[in-house]
Write a protein that holds these residues in place. Structure first.
Motif, PDB file in Angstrom:
ATOM      1  N   ALA A 137       0.782  -1.243   0.017  1.00  0.00           N
ATOM      2  CA  ALA A 137       0.059   0.042  -0.228  1.00  0.00           C
ATOM      3  C   ALA A 137       0.992   1.170  -0.024  1.00  0.00           C
ATOM      4  N   GLN A 138       0.377   2.285  -0.249  1.00  0.00           N
ATOM      5  CA  GLN A 138       1.082   3.836  -0.185  1.00  0.00           C
ATOM      6  C   GLN A 138       1.604   3.712   1.229  1.00  0.00           C
ATOM      7  N   ASN A 139       2.698   4.030   1.164  1.00  0.00           N
ATOM      8  CA  ASN A 139       3.690   4.441   2.520  1.00  0.00           C
ATOM      9  C   ASN A 139       3.863   3.056   3.584  1.00  0.00           C
ATOM     10  N   ALA A 140       3.573   2.097   2.973  1.00  0.00           N
ATOM     11  CA  ALA A 140       3.483   0.754   3.566  1.00  0.00           C
ATOM     12  C   ALA A 140       5.130   0.447   4.047  1.00  0.00           C
ATOM     13  N   VAL A 141       5.278  -0.532   5.028  1.00  0.00           N
ATOM     14  CA  VAL A 141       6.343  -0.787   5.638  1.00  0.00           C
ATOM     15  C   VAL A 141       6.629  -2.095   5.014  1.00  0.00           C
ATOM     16  N   VAL A 142       7.993  -2.419   4.246  1.00  0.00           N
ATOM     17  CA  VAL A 142       8.407  -3.372   3.906  1.00  0.00           C
ATOM     18  C   VAL A 142       9.710  -4.188   4.608  1.00  0.00           C
ATOM     19  N   TRP A 143       9.547  -5.350   4.882  1.00  0.00           N
ATOM     20  CA  TRP A 143      10.565  -5.819   5.746  1.00  0.00           C
ATOM     21  C   TRP A 143      11.123  -7.164   4.942  1.00  0.00           C
ATOM     22  N   VAL A 144      12.410  -6.921   4.478  1.00  0.00           N
ATOM     23  CA  VAL A 144      13.197  -8.067   3.531  1.00  0.00           C
ATOM     24  C   VAL A 144      14.052  -8.566   4.206  1.00  0.00           C
ATOM     25  N   HIS A 145      14.169  -9.895   3.945  1.00  0.00           N
ATOM     26  CA  HIS A 145      14.896 -10.863   4.958  1.00  0.00           C
ATOM     27  C   HIS A 145      16.209 -11.484   4.027  1.00  0.00           C
ATOM     28  N   ASP A 146      17.205 -11.457   4.473  1.00  0.00           N
ATOM     29  CA  ASP A 146      18.486 -12.481   4.216  1.00  0.00           C
ATOM     30  C   ASP A 146      18.929 -12.305   2.964  1.00  0.00           C
ATOM     31  N   TYR A 147      20.240 -13.064   2.816  1.00  0.00           N
ATOM     32  CA  TYR A 147      21.145 -12.881   1.967  1.00  0.00           C
ATOM     33  C   TYR A 147      20.659 -13.070   0.501  1.00  0.00           C
ATOM     34  N   GLN A 148      19.762 -14.069   0.328  1.00  0.00           N
ATOM     35  CA  GLN A 148      19.266 -14.329  -1.231  1.00  0.00           C
ATOM     36  C   GLN A 148      18.656 -12.926  -1.781  1.00  0.00           C
ATOM     37  N   LEU A 149      18.388 -11.966  -1.088  1.00  0.00           N
ATOM     38  CA  LEU A 149      17.737 -10.878  -1.356  1.00  0.00           C
ATOM     39  C   LEU A 149      18.183  -9.591  -1.084  1.00  0.00           C
ATOM     40  N   GLN A 150      19.416  -9.436  -1.288  1.00  0.00           N
ATOM     41  CA  GLN A 150      20.184  -8.175  -1.080  1.00  0.00           C
ATOM     42  C   GLN A 150      20.176  -7.054  -1.951  1.00  0.00           C
ATOM     43  N   LEU A 151      19.644  -7.359  -3.246  1.00  0.00           N
ATOM     44  CA  LEU A 151      19.401  -6.248  -4.294  1.00  0.00           C
ATOM     45  C   LEU A 151      18.154  -5.646  -4.001  1.00  0.00           C
ATOM     46  N   VAL A 152      17.090  -6.451  -3.175  1.00  0.00           N
ATOM     47  CA  VAL A 152      15.718  -5.774  -3.295  1.00  0.00           C
ATOM     48  C   VAL A 152      15.551  -4.444  -2.615  1.00  0.00           C
ATOM     49  N   PRO A 153      16.212  -4.263  -1.605  1.00  0.00           N
ATOM     50  CA  PRO A 153      15.840  -2.981  -0.988  1.00  0.00           C
ATOM     51  C   PRO A 153      15.937  -1.692  -2.039  1.00  0.00           C
ATOM     52  N   THR A 154      17.011  -1.614  -2.984  1.00  0.00           N
ATOM     53  CA  THR A 154      17.393  -0.499  -3.608  1.00  0.00           C
ATOM     54  C   THR A 154      16.468  -0.551  -5.027  1.00  0.00           C
TER      55      THR A 154
END
Ligand code: ADQ
Length: 507
Positions: A137-154
């Motif tokens: 949703a707009q302004n949601a909080v997303v929590w990404v986990h672990d070494y398999q997904l290190q490019l996801v934040p950017t």
């Protein structure tokens, strides 16, 4: 239990992204397919929050080449991301488990660097980022986990600058001298910068990360703040800090207090011939866990006559893991050969030296094992945290039992009153085992009380609320800045795609 999500394109205020979903798609022997809960620690920690915040979980369902629509499971919305057999070979078994895993665990096994694996890692990370962007949703909080997904934040920040993004690394972050071997070392760091908060298990991991940032990007770090600057972009503040993960300690204690589980623990001891001391090792069958070192120490103690199989049995449970990766096949052969040799040399007709079990057990049985064990052996050569150590402590409600714990497990930062060991020092490990076996009850109780206090206070709920509070702070800080500086997008740091795609190594 499972129903399709009624509103297509439903968006969520809180989104968790991890490689695996909290449910696995399984196909039975009869060909029928079903969904099975995988009750890992992360699910237990986040479940209450997911239910109360209208949360969604984005991840892979555990089966290649299958696509599923989002669905509801036990009050959680599940958003499956499909992976092909090729993705699993290159992104998962290759780059995640044969490049990053050994590299991040002190190169205990040599990491392999293949450009084709990296390309797959980039494209699968993009798929996860797209899926998370689509359901947030707009302004949601997303929590990404672990070494398999290190490019996801950017990647996610580029798609959705409105989101507040957290990242938690469950495994260690290596010292710069090791990390710098990675051909894509800069791209990974830049991939993480999209997060507002980057969480690590140990203070040391966060320090290693900050050092890598300084060395590779020249950016300023003032613990725990990293000032992220990109060309023609205003500065962004990213927090990199330790948030040691824990377990739902109360639920372990509750199980341990149940009479039928205590009866099962007695049965386990009876089955071993009621030795004076039962020692226990419980690990995923992984070369980071130091199972071989533990077996060597025990074997030498038997050979030297300092221990005898009449008095002491080692119960070793090895959970099958990554069975298609060569290093894991070799490890299994090596461990099972050693167990066979030790039993062949020292077992008698009535007493075995090592009772070895290569399988997974339900939670009840795990707690019965913890109750049956006088000494718990955690001898990891490198481990992000090691939840087994905390589970053992949480289960010992009568303050008996001794935890032998490797200094190289993250848990050693919190569990000071364990018997701490360097597992590479086999003589030191042998002395620690003998000391644990002979430890007077009063000392056991003193130590165990202190360990239990820590594990029961800093439990999984405290871990997740602390992390999410740091994210809420970051959001607050951003919105204060946003109201002063317009437009919002000016505040965002964006990744240079050419850098992500740059290939710097031969495979
Ligand atoms: P793991 O490397 O999997 O986790 P660990 O923290 O010990 O290691 O967690 C293992 C979990 O699996 C425990 O909850 C344990 O009870 C369970 N388990 C082990 N053997 C089992 C068996 N035979 N049957 C059933 N269950 C079994 C990664 C990191 C760790 C970090 C965790 C959490 O490598 O360092 O602590 O994530 O962040």
């Amino acid at each position: 239990m499972i129903a399709p999500i009624s509103a297509p394109g439903a968006t969520y205020e809180f989104v968790v992204v991890s490689n695996r979903l909290p449910v696995d798609h399984v196909i039975g022997a009869d060909g029928e397919s079903s969904w099975q809960r995988s009750p890992g620690g992360l699910v237990t920690a986040l479940e209450p929050l997911m239910r109360s915040t209208d949360g969604a979980w984005v991840g892979w369902a555990g089966q290649p080449d299958l696509e599923f629509e989002p669905f509801e499971s036990d009050g959680m919305s599940i958003v499956p991301v499909p992976l092909t057999a090729n993705d699993i070979e290159n992104y998962y078994e290759g780059f995640s488990n044969d490049t990053l895993w050994p590299l991040y665990h002190d190169v205990i096994a040599p990491p392999s660097f293949y450009r084709v694996w990296w390309d797959s890692y980039v494209s699968v990370n993009k798929r996860f980022a797209d899926a998370a962007a689509a359901v947030s949703a707009q302004n949601a909080v997303v929590w990404v986990h672990d070494y398999q997904l290190q490019l996801v934040p950017t990647m996610l920040r580029e798609l959705r600058p409105d989101l507040t993004i957290g990242f938690f690394n469950h495994i260690p972050f290596p010292p710069y001298g090791i990390y710098s071997q990675l051909p894509w070392r800069r791209q990974i760091i830049e991939g993480l910068f999209g997060a507002d908060v980057i969480g690590f298990q140990r203070v040391q991991d966060a320090a290693n990360f900050s050092r890598a940032v300084r060395r590779l990007t020249g950016m300023t770090t003032r613990n725990p703040v990293i000032e992220v600057r990109a060309k023609n972009q205003p500065m962004r503040r990213v927090i990199a800090k330790a948030f040691p993960i824990s377990i739902d300690a109360a639920s372990f204690e509750e199980l341990a207090r149940q009479p039928h589980i205590q009866a099962r623990a007695r049965e386990i001891r009876d089955g071993l011939g009621n030795p004076k001391t039962v020692m226990l090792g419980v690990d995923r069958l992984d070369y980071t866990k130091g199972i071989g070192h533990r077996l060597q120490a025990f074997g030498e103690l038997l050979a030297e006559g300092r221990l005898s199989v009449e008095d002491v049995t080692l119960l070793q449970v090895a959970n099958p893991s990554r069975e298609r990766v060569k290093a894991y096949m070799d490890l299994r052969d090596e461990i099972e050969l050693t167990v066979g040799r030790i039993n062949g040399d020292f077992a008698t007709m009535s007493h075995t030296a090592i009772s070895y079990h290569h399988r997974g057990y339900p939670r009840d049985e795990m707690v019965a094992l913890y109750l049956a064990a006088d000494v718990m052996l955690v001898t990891a050569l490198r481990d992000g945290m090691n939840l087994v150590a905390k589970e053992y402590v949480a289960s010992r409600f009568d303050d008996t039992g001794v935890l032998i714990l490797s200094e190289f497990a993250g848990a050693a930062d919190e569990l000071h009153r364990a018997v701490l060991v360097n597992p590479h020092d086999i003589d030191g490990l042998k002395d620690a085992i003998v000391r644990a076996i002979e430890m007077p009850h009063r000392e056991q109780a003193r130590r165990m009380r202190s360990l239990r206090k820590r594990v029961l206070e800093y439990d999984a709920a405290r871990w997740s609320t602390t992390f999410l509070a740091a994210l809420a702070d970051a959001r607050q800080r951003r919105s204060t800045l946003d109201s002063r500086l317009d437009p919002i997008d000016d505040l965002e740091w964006t990744i240079d795609r050419r850098t992500v795609n740059r290939r710097t190594a031969d495979g």
